[in-house]
Design a protein around this motif. Structure first.
Motif, mmCIF file in Angstrom:
data_model
loop_
_atom_site.group_PDB
_atom_site.id
_atom_site.type_symbol
_atom_site.label_atom_id
_atom_site.label_comp_id
_atom_site.label_asym_id
_atom_site.label_seq_id
_atom_site.Cartn_x
_atom_site.Cartn_y
_atom_site.Cartn_z
ATOM 1 N N GLU A 1 0.791 -1.230 0.000
ATOM 2 C CA GLU A 1 0.000 0.000 0.000
ATOM 3 C C GLU A 1 0.822 1.279 0.000
ATOM 4 O OE1 GLU A 1 -3.159 0.050 2.857
ATOM 5 O OE2 GLU A 1 -4.079 -1.733 2.001
ATOM 6 N N ILE A 2 2.126 1.172 -0.124
ATOM 7 C CA ILE A 2 2.938 2.399 -0.142
ATOM 8 C C ILE A 2 2.533 3.227 -1.357
ATOM 9 C CG2 ILE A 2 5.233 3.422 -0.179
ATOM 10 C CD1 ILE A 2 6.320 0.709 0.754
ATOM 11 N N ASP A 3 2.297 4.492 -1.104
ATOM 12 C CA ASP A 3 1.899 5.417 -2.158
ATOM 13 C C ASP A 3 2.983 5.507 -3.246
ATOM 14 O OD1 ASP A 3 0.151 7.782 -3.047
ATOM 15 O OD2 ASP A 3 2.149 8.670 -2.898
ATOM 16 N N PRO A 4 2.605 5.406 -4.514
ATOM 17 C CA PRO A 4 3.597 5.503 -5.602
ATOM 18 C C PRO A 4 4.360 6.824 -5.604
ATOM 19 C CG PRO A 4 1.505 4.709 -6.462
ATOM 20 C CD PRO A 4 1.264 5.108 -5.032
ATOM 21 N N ASN A 5 3.699 7.912 -5.236
ATOM 22 C CA ASN A 5 4.411 9.198 -5.175
ATOM 23 C C ASN A 5 5.508 9.157 -4.121
ATOM 24 O OD1 ASN A 5 3.048 10.825 -7.176
ATOM 25 N ND2 ASN A 5 1.268 10.696 -5.841
ATOM 26 N N PHE A 6 5.228 8.547 -2.989
ATOM 27 C CA PHE A 6 6.232 8.420 -1.942
ATOM 28 C C PHE A 6 7.424 7.614 -2.462
ATOM 29 C CE2 PHE A 6 8.216 6.060 1.494
ATOM 30 C CZ PHE A 6 8.566 7.086 2.349
ATOM 31 N N LEU A 7 7.155 6.511 -3.129
ATOM 32 C CA LEU A 7 8.240 5.685 -3.661
ATOM 33 C C LEU A 7 9.061 6.444 -4.702
ATOM 34 C CD1 LEU A 7 6.327 2.298 -3.947
ATOM 35 C CD2 LEU A 7 8.172 2.850 -2.337
ATOM 36 N N MET A 8 8.388 7.159 -5.591
ATOM 37 C CA MET A 8 9.106 7.894 -6.640
ATOM 38 C C MET A 8 9.946 9.019 -6.047
ATOM 39 S SD MET A 8 9.919 8.105 -9.783
ATOM 40 C CE MET A 8 8.747 7.314 -10.853
ATOM 41 N N PHE A 9 9.342 9.822 -5.172
ATOM 42 C CA PHE A 9 10.094 10.932 -4.580
ATOM 43 C C PHE A 9 11.268 10.420 -3.738
ATOM 44 C CE2 PHE A 9 5.997 13.483 -4.968
ATOM 45 C CZ PHE A 9 6.455 14.197 -6.063
ATOM 46 N N SER A 10 11.064 9.313 -3.027
ATOM 47 C CA SER A 10 12.160 8.734 -2.240
ATOM 48 C C SER A 10 13.287 8.278 -3.149
ATOM 49 C CB SER A 10 11.655 7.553 -1.405
ATOM 50 O OG SER A 10 10.749 7.973 -0.424
ATOM 51 N N ALA A 11 12.941 7.595 -4.245
ATOM 52 C CA ALA A 11 13.952 7.110 -5.184
ATOM 53 C C ALA A 11 14.723 8.264 -5.823
ATOM 54 C CB ALA A 11 13.301 6.249 -6.265
ATOM 55 N N LEU A 12 14.040 9.347 -6.095
ATOM 56 C CA LEU A 12 14.682 10.497 -6.731
ATOM 57 C C LEU A 12 15.542 11.311 -5.767
ATOM 58 C CD1 LEU A 12 11.779 11.699 -9.041
ATOM 59 C CD2 LEU A 12 13.915 10.559 -9.730
ATOM 60 N N GLY A 13 15.491 10.976 -4.478
ATOM 61 C CA GLY A 13 16.344 11.643 -3.505
ATOM 62 C C GLY A 13 15.715 12.820 -2.796
ATOM 63 N N TYR A 14 14.420 13.027 -2.992
ATOM 64 C CA TYR A 14 13.738 14.093 -2.264
ATOM 65 C C TYR A 14 13.738 13.782 -0.769
ATOM 66 C CZ TYR A 14 11.692 16.037 -6.550
ATOM 67 O OH TYR A 14 11.503 16.613 -7.780
ATOM 68 N N GLU A 15 13.688 14.827 0.020
ATOM 69 C CA GLU A 15 13.477 14.656 1.449
ATOM 70 C C GLU A 15 11.981 14.414 1.639
ATOM 71 O OE1 GLU A 15 14.586 16.763 5.648
ATOM 72 O OE2 GLU A 15 14.540 18.001 3.861
ATOM 73 N N CYS A 16 11.635 13.287 2.226
ATOM 74 C CA CYS A 16 10.230 12.929 2.427
ATOM 75 C C CYS A 16 9.914 12.940 3.913
ATOM 76 C CB CYS A 16 9.935 11.554 1.839
ATOM 77 S SG CYS A 16 10.086 11.498 0.040
ATOM 78 N N ASN A 17 9.135 13.927 4.327
ATOM 79 C CA ASN A 17 8.677 14.010 5.702
ATOM 80 C C ASN A 17 7.328 13.323 5.811
ATOM 81 O OD1 ASN A 17 10.904 15.548 6.320
ATOM 82 N ND2 ASN A 17 9.827 17.491 6.264
ATOM 83 N N VAL A 18 7.220 12.383 6.735
ATOM 84 C CA VAL A 18 5.978 11.647 6.950
ATOM 85 C C VAL A 18 5.470 12.009 8.335
ATOM 86 C CG1 VAL A 18 4.871 9.391 6.984
ATOM 87 C CG2 VAL A 18 6.858 9.780 5.498
ATOM 88 N N TYR A 19 4.214 12.495 8.382
ATOM 89 C CA TYR A 19 3.628 13.000 9.622
ATOM 90 C C TYR A 19 2.512 12.081 10.112
ATOM 91 C CZ TYR A 19 5.723 17.366 7.931
ATOM 92 O OH TYR A 19 6.584 18.324 7.457
ATOM 93 N N ASP A 20 2.490 11.879 11.426
ATOM 94 C CA ASP A 20 1.384 11.146 12.029
ATOM 95 C C ASP A 20 1.243 11.570 13.486
ATOM 96 O OD1 ASP A 20 -0.776 9.441 12.076
ATOM 97 O OD2 ASP A 20 0.404 7.602 12.183
ATOM 98 N N PHE A 21 0.038 11.434 13.987
ATOM 99 C CA PHE A 21 -0.288 11.792 15.362
ATOM 100 C C PHE A 21 -1.023 10.627 16.003
ATOM 101 C CE2 PHE A 21 0.492 15.692 13.262
ATOM 102 C CZ PHE A 21 0.847 16.635 14.217
ATOM 103 N N SER A 22 -0.936 10.538 17.319
ATOM 104 C CA SER A 22 -1.616 9.468 18.044
ATOM 105 C C SER A 22 -2.233 10.037 19.316
ATOM 106 C CB SER A 22 -0.619 8.368 18.413
ATOM 107 O OG SER A 22 -1.221 7.409 19.252
ATOM 108 N N ALA A 23 -3.328 9.432 19.735
ATOM 109 C CA ALA A 23 -4.011 9.889 20.947
ATOM 110 C C ALA A 23 -3.267 9.468 22.208
ATOM 111 C CB ALA A 23 -5.433 9.333 20.981
ATOM 112 N N HIS A 24 -2.514 8.379 22.123
ATOM 113 C CA HIS A 24 -1.953 7.797 23.343
ATOM 114 C C HIS A 24 -0.448 7.965 23.501
ATOM 115 C CE1 HIS A 24 -5.912 6.090 23.685
ATOM 116 N NE2 HIS A 24 -5.776 5.545 22.491
ATOM 117 N N THR A 25 0.217 8.340 22.440
ATOM 118 C CA THR A 25 1.669 8.440 22.482
ATOM 119 C C THR A 25 2.135 9.440 21.434
ATOM 120 O OG1 THR A 25 3.747 7.210 22.191
ATOM 121 C CG2 THR A 25 1.864 6.465 20.908
#
Length: 166
Positions: free
Chosen positions: A48-72
């Protein structure tokens, strides 16, 4: 100058758009499900990895991935799911033998076992993007925090509409 791409993990990660004032034209979405981590469905995470994420990662872009959680301030979708993704990409694309340390525990042997069991159809999918590899190092950053908006769909919908100018 490295170009940064911002990936918002659905759903709680939407809060990052507002918190970090990410411009609408810089927002990308990704879905790394914590239930897959909890159920040890690591191949499903890779599928399920997003194709844009894979392409940008392969091309050497800095990829910031954000997530939040209620418990931690360290959601399992990030500390295990994203860590697994980065581990696999470093092995598959860069030929590295990275360590995988989760919560101060070295689980590299476990990751090696999982890696050896990745089906060929998933490897083929990941290898498609390898041909675009333009970097010797992946620039994947995980940015996490806690949220008071867990399961507050109205908040997330309103945030998207407001920040994405809808």
């Amino acid at each position: 100058m490295k170009i940064t791409k911002h990936f918002i993990n659905l759903t709680n990660g939407i809060e990052a758009i507002e918190k970090y004032q990410i411009p609408e034209d810089k927002v990308n979405f990704i879905r790394i499900q914590s239930c897959y981590v909890e159920s040890h469905l690591y191949n499903d995470i890779l599928l399920e990895i997003d194709p844009n994420f894979l392409m940008f990662s392969a091309l050497g872009y800095e990829c910031n991935v954000y997530d939040f959680s209620a418990h931690t301030d360290d959601p399992k979708a990030m500390y295990m799911g994203m860590a697994w993704i980065k581990y696999v990409l470093e092995r598959r694309w860069l030929g590295l033998q990275p360590k995988l340390v989760v919560k101060d525990k070295d689980i590299t042997n476990y990751a090696d076992e999982l890696y050896c069991k990745i089906p060929s159809r998933i490897k083929t999918r990941l290898d498609y993007f390898k041909k675009y590899l333009a970097t010797a190092e992946l620039h994947i950053n995980i940015i996490t925090s806690t949220t008071a908006n867990d399961n507050n769909n109205e908040y997330y919908i309103n945030t998207l509409w407001k920040r994405m100018n809808l």
